[in-house]
Design an enzyme around this catalytic site. Sequence first.
Site, short mmCIF file in Angstrom:
data_model
loop_
_atom_site.label_atom_id
_atom_site.label_comp_id
_atom_site.label_asym_id
_atom_site.label_seq_id
_atom_site.Cartn_x
_atom_site.Cartn_y
_atom_site.Cartn_z
CG ASP A 413 -1.84 1.17 1.30
OD1 ASP A 413 -2.68 1.28 0.40
OD2 ASP A 413 -1.73 1.97 2.24
CD GLU A 466 -2.52 2.42 -3.37
OE1 GLU A 466 -3.54 3.11 -3.48
OE2 GLU A 466 -1.81 2.44 -2.35
#
EC number: 2.4.1.18
Length: 732
Positions: A413, A466
Amino acid sequence: MNVERSEFLAGVGHDALWALIEGRHGDPFSILGPHESGGMTIVRVYLPGAEGVDLIEAASGRVVTPFSIAHPSGLFAAAMGSRMHYRLRITWPDGEQITEDPYSFGLLLGELDLHLISEGTHYSLSRTLGAVEMAIDDVAGVRFAVWAPNARRVSVVGDFNAWDGRRNPMRLRQSAGVWELFMPRLAPGERYKFEIIDPHGNCLPQKADPVARASEAAPSTASIVASSTRFRWTDDNWMKGQSRQQRLEGPISVYEVHAGSWLRENGGRSLDWVELSQRLVPYVREMGFTHIELLPIMEHPFGGSWGYQPLGLFAPTGRYGTPEDLAYFIDRCHGAGIGVILDWVPAHFPTDVWGLARFDGTALYEHEDPREGFHRDWNTLIYNLGRNEVKGFLIASALEWLERYHIDGLRVDAVASMLYRDYSRNEGEWIPNRYGGRENLEAVEFFKHLNSIVHERCPHAMMIAEESTAWPGVTKPPEEGGLGFDMKWNMGWMHDSLSYIEKDPVYRSYHHGTMTFGMIYAYSERFILPISHDEVVYGKGSLLGKMPGDEWQKFANLRSYLAFMWGHPGKKLIFMGGEIAQPSEWNHDASIAWDVLDQPAHAGLQRLVKDLNGFYKDEAALQFGDFHSEGFDWAAADDAVNSVLGMLRYAPDRSSSVLVVSNFTPVPRYGYRIGVPQDGVWIEKVTTDAREYGGSGLVNGAVSSESVPAHGRPHSLWLTLPPLATVLLKSP
């Protein structure tokens, strides 16, 4: 044995004694436990609140001698003529306790372990730090160890010592800044924390264990001693099956899930892992998805963060059951042929005082300077990747999930927030790197090292970034200057395509390039096309709600868009609820609105997604071009006037191909000629306008090619393009 009281305290200075009594002593083993003195062995124990203590010979169980009160605060002492294995019989106001003396055991951690911790290369950290169930000299118990190099004193506290930090101070291993203590007769299930005195003598709020493998469910915050018993996996064939590279070349269709809100029972109770294995796993298999991606399941204090602000990077959240329950869920996924990807958050952590923040009274895991160490967007702290122990902590966390829990991949993330020192900061709010630039060089090296180690130790595992910017080489190998990820979310494609499909069809012709732009860079990285949870929260509405037009047109737009996505190069990801056209945006406190499947339009979209997955998994032409440019051609890229897009996808040897044509207007196009590479009869495999999906039923069926050149190809098809629809045809 007659011993003067002064002899019980021989060699113990006044200041040291009071430091022990007041819970400030940093070297408890220098006072407590067995010590040779004047030809005898003096044993000292500090047990505030105890009424009496007896020294028992371990072999026979006989009472050797009662302890004398060496100090009224709770310090007891006894003498033995010669050293022996002994136990303590402690009399408390509410009963007796028999146990070994924690301070009778020698050094616990080996020098190699300590060296690797300091070097940041101890990749099995949860087997060294934290709470480890073990036996020493046939005595069962738990070894506690924690990294807190700047602390004056660290104690382990729990129900077993009434959460009294004076009772069990730990031994400092100076070379690594690690504190250790073996607690006899403790067992899995015990709650515990660490009580730490900072460098200035202040007692900090009791801290949860950074390397705990189990935790209390929020809002409780204690760590829990996890069992060392291994889960009995039944997924050997899965784990020894395809390599990572084989999986990357094949179909990857990901169903993104928030475990707590996929399905809730009446009353709002979330399903646990065992129940999810019985409900979610069969559903995902029936729908044809290849993977489940779980939003972060590491222990996190605030449910509204959806797990993206974790504090227990080695502990599955207790919200959905035990660690063994999670292992069972993953085992069931693998048994059903479904991989499991886990969202993992190394970018930042919350400021809760019982967590990692100023863990030993200093900026230990985070940066001291808020220009490096505080993230204003999320009000969180940023890991100090320039510190070996912190890098090692994070890499060991990643490996914990991949190795202990057989996770098939990690989606990392907020990578962009780590790569740029000025991420979301104004001028003067960030510190340049040593070359004066904005790149976070420590983060770059961290990712290279992380991915190299993961690929070395876990050949099956996929690493997914990401990363929301155009940082070059995210999916290139480190030896070629890249970060080493296997795939990257294509945030640009997601934003562009949603921006296009949200527009009224009358305006789409002016934005036609938005839908073709993605192919300019489609092969610069290995991409996943993500329609994730981020697109259906914070007032953005649901996927269905983004679509323009009346109800029929909304569903038609969404069907066409999803089929375009499944036909477009790149692996697929959709967030739960998108496959049934959930009417409202996602609410983590409520279940997906499964009752909408009573309505034909919603059930039709669900069937379409299932069929798209099936065709994608069966058709090599829809897989090969995901990462290889020779597997893709535009069939029609420039028809902005009609808002028509055509794509050709090829199998590796070009022996077969799939034609994907989208009509993004509500006007049916009859007799639309489009060039194709192969002569013969093309079969319409999917049309989003089929009645079973909720469409009008305008279909092509089997279409014979004609020797009429079009779009630079010798053959062409004469197609009917339904309104707001995408069709997929397979070559002869």
